[in-house]
Design an enzyme around this catalytic site. Sequence first.
Site, PDB file in Angstrom:
ATOM      1  CG  ASP A  96      16.748  48.408  60.333  1.00 41.55           C
ATOM      2  OD1 ASP A  96      15.731  47.894  59.834  1.00 41.55           O
ATOM      3  OD2 ASP A  96      17.375  49.319  59.773  1.00 41.55           O
ATOM      4  CB  SER A 147      12.980  50.717  56.549  1.00 37.01           C
ATOM      5  OG  SER A 147      13.876  49.653  56.718  1.00 37.01           O
ATOM      6  CD  GLN A 199      12.453  47.108  58.722  1.00 33.73           C
ATOM      7  OE1 GLN A 199      12.937  46.280  57.977  1.00 33.73           O
ATOM      8  NE2 GLN A 199      13.201  47.876  59.514  1.00 33.73           N
TER       9      GLN A 199
END
Length: 309
Positions: free
Chosen positions: A225, A249, A299
Amino acid sequence: MSGGAAAPDRARAVVEEVVGLLDLVTVDPATVTTDRLVPVAGVFSGRGTTRGTTRRYGGLIAAQALTAAAHTVRSGRPVHSLHAYFTRPGDSRRPVTYLVEALRDGPSMSARRVVALQRGTPIFFLTASFHDPGTGPAHGRPAPEVPPPDEVPTLARLLADAPGRLAAVQDMLFAFDVRYLGPPPGGRTDGERAGEAHRRAWVRVVGRLPDDGPLHAGALVLISDLPLLLSAMVAGHATEWGPGDLGVSIDHTVWFHRPCRADEWLLYDCDSPWAATGRGLATGRLYARDGDLVATVAQEGLLLTRPAR
């Protein structure tokens, strides 16, 4: 932060903090109200952190949720994928309760669903699948040719002329040595075309972690991430990502192709195939030093920009 060789005392402190963040406390299921039809395999609590802002770092909550799921799967059956959705912002200062549901335990695969609760409200959902390694056809996209990490400047050196930007990422990267190949976080290179630019970095946990497969899988989620959404924010666009802009996100997916150590160098190759309507999609590939593709990541996030004054 992302300096050269970490001092032994700092490395030990980093390892203790990473292990502590992924060392969940077992909670009595009777203390959690649920009317779920799927059997509850376990309930766990993950501690908060005082680092950074109160908005909970998405990689941490995903890593803790995966760790909770792994606690309910038999030893020796590693994770092969996770799919996560961030539904509400969490408070990084407060603990999170992880409710794990056993969806299936088959001869070679197990599936789990995890609901993350804070103050009794769901803030995050994750499904994870675990698979006994087998045999079959094998191939992998080769790693790009890049300089080795020792020939890449540290983040502190890269941002030596931008102390404000350096300070802004210190809390997020507290545990990692990150060496960016190209522009620093939030920066861009002249001539980049939108959708065609890559963001690449060597990254590792700065201290030696214990030999524990689920721990390294959780640390890999933390790594996954780190720079990913930035590739959708800035890659090829005309302006740098500013301090007033925000990337949030929405969902996060990791496919684990083979076990690896998160405390050894991994090359993270990120790009963004699409961005529009206030959202952006980023994809990434994590390679070990030997060139093997160890994980693929995707993502999507909200890309919120403030108009220039």
